[in-house]
Write a protein that holds these residues in place. Sequence first.
Motif, PDB file in Angstrom:
ATOM      1  N   ILE A 462       1.330  -1.095  -0.052  1.00  0.00           N
ATOM      2  CA  ILE A 462       0.319   0.107  -0.377  1.00  0.00           C
ATOM      3  C   ILE A 462       0.887   0.658   0.119  1.00  0.00           C
ATOM      4  CG2 ILE A 462      -1.941   1.194   1.339  1.00  0.00           C
ATOM      5  CD1 ILE A 462      -2.344  -1.318   2.125  1.00  0.00           C
ATOM      6  N   ALA A 463       2.191   0.865   0.668  1.00  0.00           N
ATOM      7  CA  ALA A 463       2.305   2.939   0.491  1.00  0.00           C
ATOM      8  C   ALA A 463       3.225   2.647   0.028  1.00  0.00           C
ATOM      9  CB  ALA A 463       3.918   2.267   2.144  1.00  0.00           C
ATOM     10  N   SER A 464       3.689   1.903  -0.887  1.00  0.00           N
ATOM     11  CA  SER A 464       4.291   1.718  -2.312  1.00  0.00           C
ATOM     12  C   SER A 464       3.480   1.978  -3.645  1.00  0.00           C
ATOM     13  CB  SER A 464       5.403   0.889  -2.404  1.00  0.00           C
ATOM     14  OG  SER A 464       4.970  -0.797  -2.909  1.00  0.00           O
ATOM     15  N   THR A 465       2.767   2.185  -3.113  1.00  0.00           N
ATOM     16  CA  THR A 465       1.238   1.987  -4.394  1.00  0.00           C
ATOM     17  C   THR A 465       1.866   0.861  -5.367  1.00  0.00           C
ATOM     18  OG1 THR A 465       2.481   4.098  -5.788  1.00  0.00           O
ATOM     19  CG2 THR A 465       1.206   4.760  -3.662  1.00  0.00           C
ATOM     20  N   ALA A 466       1.529   0.280  -4.967  1.00  0.00           N
ATOM     21  CA  ALA A 466       1.761  -1.299  -6.085  1.00  0.00           C
ATOM     22  C   ALA A 466       0.636  -1.231  -7.256  1.00  0.00           C
ATOM     23  CB  ALA A 466       2.582  -2.583  -5.075  1.00  0.00           C
ATOM     24  N   LYS A 467       1.598  -2.046  -8.331  1.00  0.00           N
ATOM     25  CA  LYS A 467       0.375  -2.018  -9.274  1.00  0.00           C
ATOM     26  C   LYS A 467      -0.283  -3.506  -8.683  1.00  0.00           C
ATOM     27  CE  LYS A 467       1.802   0.451 -12.286  1.00  0.00           C
ATOM     28  NZ  LYS A 467       2.890   0.792 -13.640  1.00  0.00           N
ATOM     29  N   VAL A 468       1.066  -4.247  -8.267  1.00  0.00           N
ATOM     30  CA  VAL A 468       0.657  -5.799  -8.647  1.00  0.00           C
ATOM     31  C   VAL A 468       1.643  -6.289  -7.878  1.00  0.00           C
ATOM     32  CG1 VAL A 468      -0.229  -6.623 -10.880  1.00  0.00           C
ATOM     33  CG2 VAL A 468       1.971  -6.563 -10.450  1.00  0.00           C
ATOM     34  N   LEU A 469       1.419  -8.004  -7.506  1.00  0.00           N
ATOM     35  CA  LEU A 469       2.402  -8.400  -6.136  1.00  0.00           C
ATOM     36  C   LEU A 469       3.190  -9.374  -7.011  1.00  0.00           C
ATOM     37  CD1 LEU A 469       3.321  -9.611  -3.743  1.00  0.00           C
ATOM     38  CD2 LEU A 469       1.022 -11.026  -3.040  1.00  0.00           C
ATOM     39  N   ASN A 470       4.009  -9.510  -7.626  1.00  0.00           N
ATOM     40  CA  ASN A 470       4.702 -10.911  -7.902  1.00  0.00           C
ATOM     41  C   ASN A 470       6.039 -11.946  -7.502  1.00  0.00           C
ATOM     42  OD1 ASN A 470       7.254  -9.201  -8.048  1.00  0.00           O
ATOM     43  ND2 ASN A 470       6.965  -8.557  -9.827  1.00  0.00           N
ATOM     44  N   ASN A 471       6.157 -12.943  -7.835  1.00  0.00           N
ATOM     45  CA  ASN A 471       7.155 -13.291  -7.045  1.00  0.00           C
ATOM     46  C   ASN A 471       8.315 -13.096  -6.560  1.00  0.00           C
ATOM     47  OD1 ASN A 471       5.695 -15.881  -7.758  1.00  0.00           O
ATOM     48  ND2 ASN A 471       6.874 -16.809  -8.661  1.00  0.00           N
ATOM     49  N   GLU A 472       8.790 -12.514  -7.367  1.00  0.00           N
ATOM     50  CA  GLU A 472       9.784 -11.570  -7.060  1.00  0.00           C
ATOM     51  C   GLU A 472      10.034 -11.056  -5.539  1.00  0.00           C
ATOM     52  OE1 GLU A 472      12.272  -9.415  -9.915  1.00  0.00           O
ATOM     53  OE2 GLU A 472      13.438  -8.591  -8.851  1.00  0.00           O
ATOM     54  N   THR A 473       8.524 -10.301  -5.420  1.00  0.00           N
ATOM     55  CA  THR A 473       8.380  -9.779  -4.028  1.00  0.00           C
ATOM     56  C   THR A 473       8.464 -10.109  -2.779  1.00  0.00           C
ATOM     57  OG1 THR A 473       7.776  -7.597  -5.306  1.00  0.00           O
ATOM     58  CG2 THR A 473       7.150  -7.665  -3.107  1.00  0.00           C
ATOM     59  N   LEU A 474       7.381 -11.329  -3.297  1.00  0.00           N
ATOM     60  CA  LEU A 474       7.144 -12.168  -2.067  1.00  0.00           C
ATOM     61  C   LEU A 474       8.726 -12.914  -1.242  1.00  0.00           C
ATOM     62  CD1 LEU A 474       4.158 -14.491  -3.293  1.00  0.00           C
ATOM     63  CD2 LEU A 474       4.165 -12.762  -1.069  1.00  0.00           C
ATOM     64  N   SER A 475       9.344 -13.353  -2.600  1.00  0.00           N
ATOM     65  CA  SER A 475      10.394 -14.169  -2.066  1.00  0.00           C
ATOM     66  C   SER A 475      11.276 -13.123  -1.243  1.00  0.00           C
ATOM     67  CB  SER A 475      11.134 -14.077  -3.226  1.00  0.00           C
ATOM     68  OG  SER A 475      12.999 -14.882  -2.962  1.00  0.00           O
ATOM     69  N   ALA A 476      12.114 -11.722  -1.696  1.00  0.00           N
ATOM     70  CA  ALA A 476      12.026 -10.525  -0.724  1.00  0.00           C
ATOM     71  C   ALA A 476      11.703 -10.956   0.365  1.00  0.00           C
ATOM     72  CB  ALA A 476      12.713  -9.574  -1.871  1.00  0.00           C
ATOM     73  N   ALA A 477       9.942 -11.112   0.556  1.00  0.00           N
ATOM     74  CA  ALA A 477      10.040 -10.667   1.573  1.00  0.00           C
ATOM     75  C   ALA A 477      10.227 -11.477   2.477  1.00  0.00           C
ATOM     76  CB  ALA A 477       8.318 -10.408   1.820  1.00  0.00           C
ATOM     77  N   CYS A 478      10.311 -13.326   1.919  1.00  0.00           N
ATOM     78  CA  CYS A 478      10.485 -14.393   3.223  1.00  0.00           C
ATOM     79  C   CYS A 478      11.152 -14.244   3.229  1.00  0.00           C
ATOM     80  CB  CYS A 478      10.214 -15.681   2.034  1.00  0.00           C
ATOM     81  SG  CYS A 478       8.774 -16.011   1.806  1.00  0.00           S
ATOM     82  N   HIS A 479      12.839 -13.457   3.175  1.00  0.00           N
ATOM     83  CA  HIS A 479      13.933 -13.355   3.402  1.00  0.00           C
ATOM     84  C   HIS A 479      14.339 -11.982   4.343  1.00  0.00           C
ATOM     85  CE1 HIS A 479      16.205 -16.622   0.779  1.00  0.00           C
ATOM     86  NE2 HIS A 479      14.928 -16.171   0.320  1.00  0.00           N
ATOM     87  N   ALA A 480      12.989 -11.624   4.884  1.00  0.00           N
ATOM     88  CA  ALA A 480      13.588 -10.157   5.626  1.00  0.00           C
ATOM     89  C   ALA A 480      13.475 -10.218   6.888  1.00  0.00           C
ATOM     90  CB  ALA A 480      12.008  -8.725   5.535  1.00  0.00           C
TER      91      ALA A 480
END
Length: 546
Positions: A462-480
């Motif tokens: 929401i804060a980044s006004t994302a158009k969609v959620l893709n695998n790359e973002t999901l993966s980054a989040a898993c490592h956070a």
Amino acid sequence: MTQTADQILNNPFLNKGTAFTKEERQALGLTGTLPSKVQTIEEQTTQAYAQFQSKATRLEKRIFSMNLFNENRTLFYHLMDQHVVEFMPVVYDPVVAESIEQYNELFLDPQNAAFVSIDDPDDIEATLKNAAEGRDIRLVVVTDAEGILGMGDWGVNGVDIAVGKLMVYTAAAGIDPSQVLPVSIDAGTNNQKLLDDPLYLGNRHKRVYGDQYYDMIDKFVKAEQKLFPDSLLHWEDFGRANAQVILDKYKDDIATFNDDIQGTGMVVLAGILGALNISKESIKDQKILSFGAGTAGMGIANQIMDELMQAGLTEEEAKQHFYAVDKQGLLFDDTEDLTPAQKAFTRKRSEFSNADELTNLEAVVKAVHPTVMIGTSTQPGTFTESIIKEMAAHTDRPIIFPLSNPTKLAEAKAEDLIKWTDGRALVATGIPADDVEYKGVTYQIGQGNNALMYPGLGFGLIASTAKVLNNETLSAACHALGGIVDTDKPGAAVLPPVSKITEFSQSLAEVVAQSVLDQNLNKEPISDAKQAVADMKWMPEYKAIK
Ligand SMILES: NC(=O)c1ccc[n+]([C@@H]2O[C@H](COP(=O)([O-])OP(=O)(O)OC[C@H]3O[C@@H](n4cnc5c(N)ncnc54)[C@H](O)[C@@H]3O)[C@@H](O)[C@H]2O)c1
Ligand SMILES: O=C(O)C[C@H](O)C(=O)O
Ligand SMILES: [Mn+2]
């Protein structure tokens, strides 16, 4: 439009109760409508907490909390913020399950939810508009309640899970509570107990499926996007046959995710990575058994699959690490009634000398010797002592996550898993579990619940006004979440503690927002992900009323 005293005091987004100052009381026409003492939010919080503590049962604590929530959101969140570990199980899982089961009996307030009915598809837009009351909605959690936790179909009662998920969003990540909308989609219910209950508050007919259902979902999504174009749409607790279909239909076009598929996939991968940090093993050496190959089970498998492929494996190689077990036993490519998601994770009978005997968990564990076992089966007590001992006989640090919710459905208790494996198991459970004392070591048990992930994920999108959620973002989040737990400490948990949920939700949101910006997936021009997250964060403090 100026509001009357009554309208202000009964608006939970504006109400400050006894904290309205003398000046505010004069300006807003509240003079004389409250006792004269002006309290600080701290004084109100102390008083409210004492009342909370005086309640004898967890359900009474929940009823008190929800009444406070209905009256004064700011005070409620100020209180929850100070006692987040105590409040999480009361407003969310597992006590939310009790309130869903008793929704009809306990009903007092619609809690600003929108109630969409399949019987009135032409009212969908008006329904959302009326419930939002002109508020700038940025986050919608919607459920049709066909698969509430592992408890099955709860019809309109399931609205409480949408409300509860949103409460966790605000407490953990800081979404402004006036910018959220819980939605119940009432498509009927197949829960005969509800259909027979004269107090039932939903549509009294069987659940509608097929074209009529999907047309209604489509109408809902279109109205939601039209009215709240800057919102994220979060799907929760849909049935196995619909959850993935709906996600696949919308995920490439709008900012949306399914929490049971993707949120759960994220928390389990994060938990496995945490466990491997403790055992110092590689994910490439793991054999993963999913027990309960449904919405969550297959979401988890896909997230781990993605991780294995990023580690350099081909799809075919990565697939060899998985064993999916459902009602039929180990799933083979010729098993009947496979779901589309299951088809990607089947095995060949020719791999086993006794394939026809692999119809139950114990036989599969004996044949496969998994190193990771995840339970999303809704079948309580199925991780038995003999199965766990068999698993632990073939791996040094078995990773065991009994994730079925609520408490009564868990595949095993953390304490038993630690004892049966003589302290070697690396455990996470779906609901909060107490520390386990065993042979002089205190084992902390991670909560393998998507609540650790979805608030940060959603807030970052929401804060980044994302158009969609893709695998790359999901993966980054898993490592956070890495680096928060001291993995060298004996008995360390595989996931960070809920007491730190506001801290790690913030860093998670920053990682997610950064990933969106890196891929140019933001709708609005934003250059600094951290700043965007900081700017969006709502604090439970009273603000001036305009
Ligand atoms: N901890 C978490 O964050 C989390 C997240 C999502 C789901 N869950 C839990 O996972 C469970 C499943 O949720 P879901 O949304 O995937 O539901 P689902 O209905 O989509 O999946 C459940 C699966 O279990 C299978 N199953 C039923 N009986 C079985 C048996 N005897 N042996 C093997 N498999 C069996 C079903 O056929 C189905 O495929 C629920 O209890 C839910 O609370 C936990
Ligand atoms: O709601 C929870 O506690 C987690 C999860 O989404 C579930 O369905 O069990
Ligand atoms: Mn869920």
